[in-house]
Write an enzyme that holds these catalytic residues in place. Structure first.
Site, mmCIF file in Angstrom:
data_model
loop_
_atom_site.group_PDB
_atom_site.id
_atom_site.type_symbol
_atom_site.label_atom_id
_atom_site.label_comp_id
_atom_site.label_asym_id
_atom_site.label_seq_id
_atom_site.Cartn_x
_atom_site.Cartn_y
_atom_site.Cartn_z
ATOM 1 N N ASP A 3 0.818 -1.219 0.000
ATOM 2 C CA ASP A 3 0.000 0.000 0.000
ATOM 3 C C ASP A 3 0.848 1.264 0.000
ATOM 4 O O ASP A 3 0.389 2.310 -0.465
ATOM 5 C CB ASP A 3 -1.043 0.004 1.130
ATOM 6 C CG ASP A 3 -0.463 -0.213 2.497
ATOM 7 O OD1 ASP A 3 0.765 -0.383 2.609
ATOM 8 O OD2 ASP A 3 -1.239 -0.216 3.467
HETATM 9 C C1 LAN Z 1 3.384 -0.940 10.246
HETATM 10 C C2 LAN Z 1 3.470 0.454 9.792
HETATM 11 C C3 LAN Z 1 2.873 0.734 8.450
HETATM 12 C C4 LAN Z 1 1.723 -0.197 8.129
HETATM 13 C C5 LAN Z 1 0.823 0.286 6.981
HETATM 14 C C6 LAN Z 1 1.597 0.634 5.710
HETATM 15 C C7 LAN Z 1 0.088 1.541 7.406
HETATM 16 C C8 LAN Z 1 -0.209 -0.791 6.684
HETATM 17 O O1 LAN Z 1 -1.111 -0.354 5.729
HETATM 18 C C9 LAN Z 1 0.424 -2.113 6.391
HETATM 19 C C10 LAN Z 1 1.219 -2.600 7.593
HETATM 20 C C11 LAN Z 1 2.315 -1.608 8.039
HETATM 21 C C12 LAN Z 1 3.468 -1.747 7.090
HETATM 22 C C13 LAN Z 1 2.846 -1.932 9.426
HETATM 23 C C14 LAN Z 1 2.885 -3.344 9.890
HETATM 24 C C15 LAN Z 1 3.260 -3.591 11.361
HETATM 25 C C16 LAN Z 1 4.319 -2.626 11.847
HETATM 26 C C17 LAN Z 1 5.532 -2.794 10.985
HETATM 27 C C18 LAN Z 1 3.736 -1.206 11.683
HETATM 28 C C19 LAN Z 1 2.449 -0.969 12.456
HETATM 29 C C20 LAN Z 1 4.803 -0.371 12.353
HETATM 30 C C21 LAN Z 1 5.270 -1.232 13.551
HETATM 31 C C22 LAN Z 1 4.735 -2.657 13.324
HETATM 32 C C23 LAN Z 1 5.772 -3.713 13.770
HETATM 33 C C24 LAN Z 1 5.217 -5.097 13.577
HETATM 34 C C25 LAN Z 1 6.164 -3.442 15.217
HETATM 35 C C26 LAN Z 1 7.044 -4.462 15.861
HETATM 36 C C27 LAN Z 1 6.223 -5.491 16.521
HETATM 37 C C28 LAN Z 1 6.149 -6.765 16.119
HETATM 38 C C29 LAN Z 1 4.975 -7.578 16.489
HETATM 39 C C30 LAN Z 1 7.213 -7.399 15.301
#
Ligand code: LAN
Length: 664
Positions: free
Chosen positions: A395
Site C-alpha cells: 500500500d
Molecule cells: C506498520 C506500519 C505501516 C503499516 C501500513 C503501511 C500503514 C499498513 O497499511 C500495512 C502494515 C504496516 C506496514 C505496518 C505493519 C506492522 C508494523 C511494521 C507497523 C504498524 C509499524 C510497527 C509494526 C511492527 C510489527 C512493530 C514491531 C512489533 C512486532 C509484532 C514485530
C-alpha cells in the site's frame, strides 16, 4: 477552538474555505526541508525498554538529558496502579510493566522511587516476572534476569529445513520472521550479559523468592491472564514439547551450521536496510547478535548508531518509534489531501518539495540474491519510511504511485515511464490468489500457522495475508494508472499490461466485496478500526468502478450513519480492534475525517449528515490550523495502538476539501 456555530448551522462555503486554507498553511509549516512529513510514531510500550536493555547490555551509556526524557515518557504512560499497558493508552500488562520496570532502574531510578515501587507492587500482585509474555522473558534472559531453560525453544535449525515445508520460517510474515531470526541466534548461543550488582538487585526485585531457588523450566508456559491475546494452542503445546526434547539432544555440528546460516540472513538484512532493519524489534535483536558475536566490530558500532534513528523526543518524553519514520506514508497522503483542495496552486513550493521526496524514495533496484534470502522483488516499490529502509510495502507503493500520478496531473515532472511500469508490475506481482493484497509479500503460508503464534500479546502475526486496506490502495493506484493511459495517447501502451491490470482490478474488487462484513463495514487492521477499514473498502470499490447506487456502498454508508455521534462526529475506541466490533467513544477528528471521506466518496455529500460531520471538523480545528491531539489512531496485530501524529493534520483537510467540492 473555534466557534462550532449553532446546532443547525451549516458550514458556509467561506467557513469551509477558511478552515481548509488555515489547515493547509499549518500542514505546509510541518514539512521538513527534504519535502517529507514525519511524526512521533510511539505507542507500543515494549520498544523503549528494549532499546534501554540493548544499551545496557552493549555498555552504551545514554546521555543524561535523554535519560531524563525517557524517564519522563515512562512516567507519563504509567497507570495509577503502577502498571503499563501494551500501548501508551492502556494498562495492566505484565510484559510491558516488567520491561518498563527494568528500564526505570537501568535509566537510574532507585528501587525506592515511588513510580518504581508502584510498578513493583503490580508485578508482585500479578505473578512476578515469571508470568510475563514470551518476548519479555526473552529480553530478561539477555539481561541475565531470567534463565534460558525457562523459554520455549526458538530453534536455529528450523532455518535449515527445506523451504518447501509448509511451516518453514520463510513462510512467516516478514516482521515475525525477522524478529525470530535474531532471536533464534541469541537463543542458540545462549547470549547473556554477565551479572553485575544491578542484576542482583533486579533479581531480588522482580521475583518473590531467591533467584537461585527458581526452577525456570517450570515456567515456560506461566503467563498472566492480562498478557494473553492469542492463547497457546494445543498444537503449539505439542510443537513446544517436541522442540524441548530436540533442544536437549541437539547435535553440536548442526547447531553450528544453523547459526552460520542465521548469521548470513541477519547480515543480509543489515546490508539491505543500511542497518535500519525492517522494524524496531529486529533492530534491537540484530544489534545484540553483533554485540555478542564481536563487541568491537564495525557492525556493532553501526548497529547502535542506527538504533538512535528510532528515538523520538515527543511531547510526552523520549520514546522509541515503531519504525524508522512515517515519511513516505505521511507525505503521500499529505500530497493527495493538498491536491484535492482548490488551493493547492498557492502551495507550489511545498508541492515541489513533496514531489522531490516521493520521486527520490522509490526503490530502484532489486536486492542482489534476494531470492536466497526469501525477499520479494523491490524494484519500483516505495517503503513506509524511505528508500534507505529498503522494504517496499504494497500500500505504500500504491500511495506513492497515486501521489506521483496526481502530482504529474498538477504539472510537476512525471515519474519516468519505466519507473511507473516497475511500480505497476510490482503491484501486479504482489496480488494474492484470493484477489487481495497483503503487506510486504504475497501470502506464503496457510492461515493455520496462526495456531503456532508464540507471542501471546499479539494476534495475527504469523502470515501476511490479504487486507482490505492494502487491496483498496492497490486497486486505487492501478485504476489511476489505467485512466492515465486512456488520456495520454502519445504514451507507448502495452496492451498486455493493460489487460492484466484490468483483470487484477476485477479480482481485487471481488476480494473487497467478499471481505465486507454483514453490517456493511470493513474491519481495519492498521488503523482504528471500522471507520478506517470502511474508508478503504469504499475507496477501493469506487476506484474499481462501483456506482454510488451500488448496494455494497449503500450498506457501508448506513453502517457509518448508525455510528454517528450527536455532535456530528465519529469516535471509535481503540478497543474496537481487539474486540473486533465497533466500540464508540467521543468524537475524534481522524475517525470523523475517515467517515466523511467515505460518505463523500460514496456519493453522499449532499446528505445533511455529511454537513454535520463537516461542521464538527470545522468547529474542532484549532486556531493555528492544526487539530487537537486525541487518542491513538493506528494499530497493529489487533492489540498494539500506535500514534500517527500527522493524521489529524491531513485527513480532516482532505475530507473537508472533497466535501466542499462535492456539496457546496
Ligand atoms: C506498520 C506500519 C505501516 C503499516 C501500513 C503501511 C500503514 C499498513 O497499511 C500495512 C502494515 C504496516 C506496514 C505496518 C505493519 C506492522 C508494523 C511494521 C507497523 C504498524 C509499524 C510497527 C509494526 C511492527 C510489527 C512493530 C514491531 C512489533 C512486532 C509484532 C514485530
Amino acid at each position: 477552538m473555534k466557534e462550532t456555530g449553532t446546532a443547525t448551522a451549516t458550514p458556509t462555503s467561506s467557513g469551509l474555505d477558511r478552515t481548509i486554507a488555515c489547515g493547509l498553511d499549518y500542514l505546509a509549516s510541518q514539512q521538513a526541508a527534504d519535502g517529507a512529513w514525519r511524526g512521533d510514531y510511539g505507542g507500543p510500550m515494549f520498544l523503549l525498554p528494549m532499546y534501554v536493555a540493548a544499551c545496557h547490555i552493549g555498555g552504551r551509556s545514554i546521555e543524561p538529558r535523554t535519560r531524563a526524557r525517557m524517564i519522563a515518557y515512562l512516567s507519563a504512560t504509567q497507570d495509577a496502579n503502577g502498571s503499563f499497558g501494551l500501548h501508551a493508552e492502556s494498562s495492566d500488562c505484565l510484559f510491558t510493566t516488567v520491561l518498563c520496570y527494568v528500564a526505570f532502574r537501568l535509566l537510574g531510578l532507585p528501587a525506592d522511587d515511588e513510580r518504581v515501587a508502584r510498578a513493583r507492587a503490580f508485578i508482585h500482585a500479578n505473578g512476578t516476572a515469571l508470568a510475563c509474555a514470551s518476548w519479555g522473558k526473552f529480553t530478561l534472559a539477555l539481561l541475565n534476569l531470567y534463565e534460558y531453560d525457562g523459554l520455549q525453544p526458538v530453534l536455529p535449525e528450523l532455518w535449515l529445513l527445506p523451504a518447501s515445508l509448509p511451516f518453514h520460517p520463510s513462510r512467516l510474515w516478514c516482521h515475525c520472521r525477522q524478529v525470530y531470526l535474531p532471536m533464534a541466534h541469541l537463543y542458540g548461543t545462549r547470549a547473556q550479559m554477565p551479572a553485575d550488582e544491578l542484576t542482583h538487585a533486579l533479581r531480588r526485585e522482580i521475583y518473590d523468592r531467591p533467584y537461585e531457588s527458581i526452577c525456570f523450566a517450570e515456567h515456560r508456559d506461566t503467563i498472566a491472564p492480562g498478557d494473553v491475546y492469542a492463547l497457546t494452542s494445543g498444537v503449539l503445546r505439542v510443537v513446544n514439547s517436541f522442540m524441548g526434547l530436540y533442544e536437549r539432544a541437539h547435535l553440536r555440528a548442526l547447531r553450528k551450521r544453523a547459526l552460520v546460516r542465521l548469521f548470513d540472513h541477519i547480515d543480509f538484512e543489515d546490508r539491505a536496510t543500511q542497518f535500519i532493519r525492517i522494524g524496531p524489534v529486529n533492530a534491537v535483536f540484530n544489534t545484540l547478535v553483533h554485540f555478542f558475536q564481536s563487541p568491537q566490530s564495525d557492525a556493532t558500532a553501526r548497529s547502535f548508531a542506527a538504533l538512535e534513528g528510532y528515538l523520538c523526543d515527543g511531547h510526552d518524553g523520549t520514546k522509541m518509534n515503531g519504525y524508522n519514520s512515517t515519511a513516505l506514508w505521511d507525505t503521500a497522503f499529505a500530497a493527495q489531501a493538498m491536491l484535492d483542495t482548490s488551493l493547492w496552486a498557492a502551495h507550489r513550493e511545498t508541492l515541489q518539495r513533496t514531489h522531490a521526496f516521493i520521486i527520490n524514495n522509490q526503490v530502484l533496484e532489486d536486492l542482489p540474491e534476494y531470492k536466497r534470502y526469501y525477499r520479494h522483488p523491490c524494484r519500483g516499490g516505495w517503503p513506509f519510511s524511505d528508500r534507505a529502509h529498503g522494504w517496499p510495502i504494497t500500500d505504500c507503493t500504491a500511495e506513492g504511485l497515486t501521489a506521483a500520478l496526481m502530482l504529474e496531473d498538477a504539472g510537476l515532472p512525471a515519474l519516468p515511464e519505466d519507473r511507473i511500469f516497475d511500480a505497476v508490475k510490482l503491484l501486479l506481482g504482489w496480488q494474492n490468489r484470493d484477489g487481495g493484497w497483503a503487506t510486504y509479500e504475497r501470502q506464503r503460508g496457510g492461515r493455520w500457522l496462526e495456531l503456532l503464534n508464540p507471542a501471546h500479546v499479539f494476534g495475527d502475526i504469523m502470515v501476511d495475508h490479504s487486507y482490505p486496506e492494502c487491496t483498496a490502495a492497490s486497486l486505487h493506484s492501478l485504476a489511476l494508472w489505467r485512466r492515465r493511459l486512456a488520456v495520454g495517447s502519445d504514451r507507448k501502451i502495452s496492451d498486455r499490461l493493460e489487460r492484466k491490470v484490468g483483470a487484477a482490478i476485477s479480482r481485487g474488487e471481488r476480494f473487497l466485496r467478499r471481505s465486507q462484513r454483514a453490517d456493511g463495514s470493513w474491519e481495519g487492521s492498521w488503523g482504528v478500526c471500522f471507520t478506517y477499514g470502511t474508508w478503504f473498502g469504499v475507496r477501493g470499490l469506487r476506484a474499481a468502478g462501483a456506482e454510488s447506487s451500488d448496494p455494497a456502498l449503500r450498506r457501508a454508508c448506513e453502517f457509518l450513519y448508525d455510528q454517528q455521534n450527536a455532535d456530528g462526529g465519529w469516535g471509535e475506541s481503540g478497543a474496537s480492534c481487539r474486540e473486533r466490533r465497533y466500540l464508540a467513544s467521543a468524537s475524534h477528528a481522524v475517525n470523523t475525517a475517515w467517515a466523511l471521506l467515505t460518505l463523500v466518496t460514496a456519493g453522499q455529500a449532499r446528505d445533511p449528515r455529511c454537513e454535520r460531520a463537516a461542521r464538527f471538523l470545522v468547529g474542532s480545528q484549532l486556531d493555528n490550523g492544526d487539530w487537537p491531539r486525541q487518542s491513538l489512531s493506528g494499530v497493529f496485530n489487533k492489540t498494539a495502538l500506535i500514534n500517527y501524529e500527522n493524521y489529524r493534520r491531513y485527513f480532516p483537510i482532505w475530507a473537508l476539501a472533497r466535501f466542499a467540492s462535492a456539496a457546496v
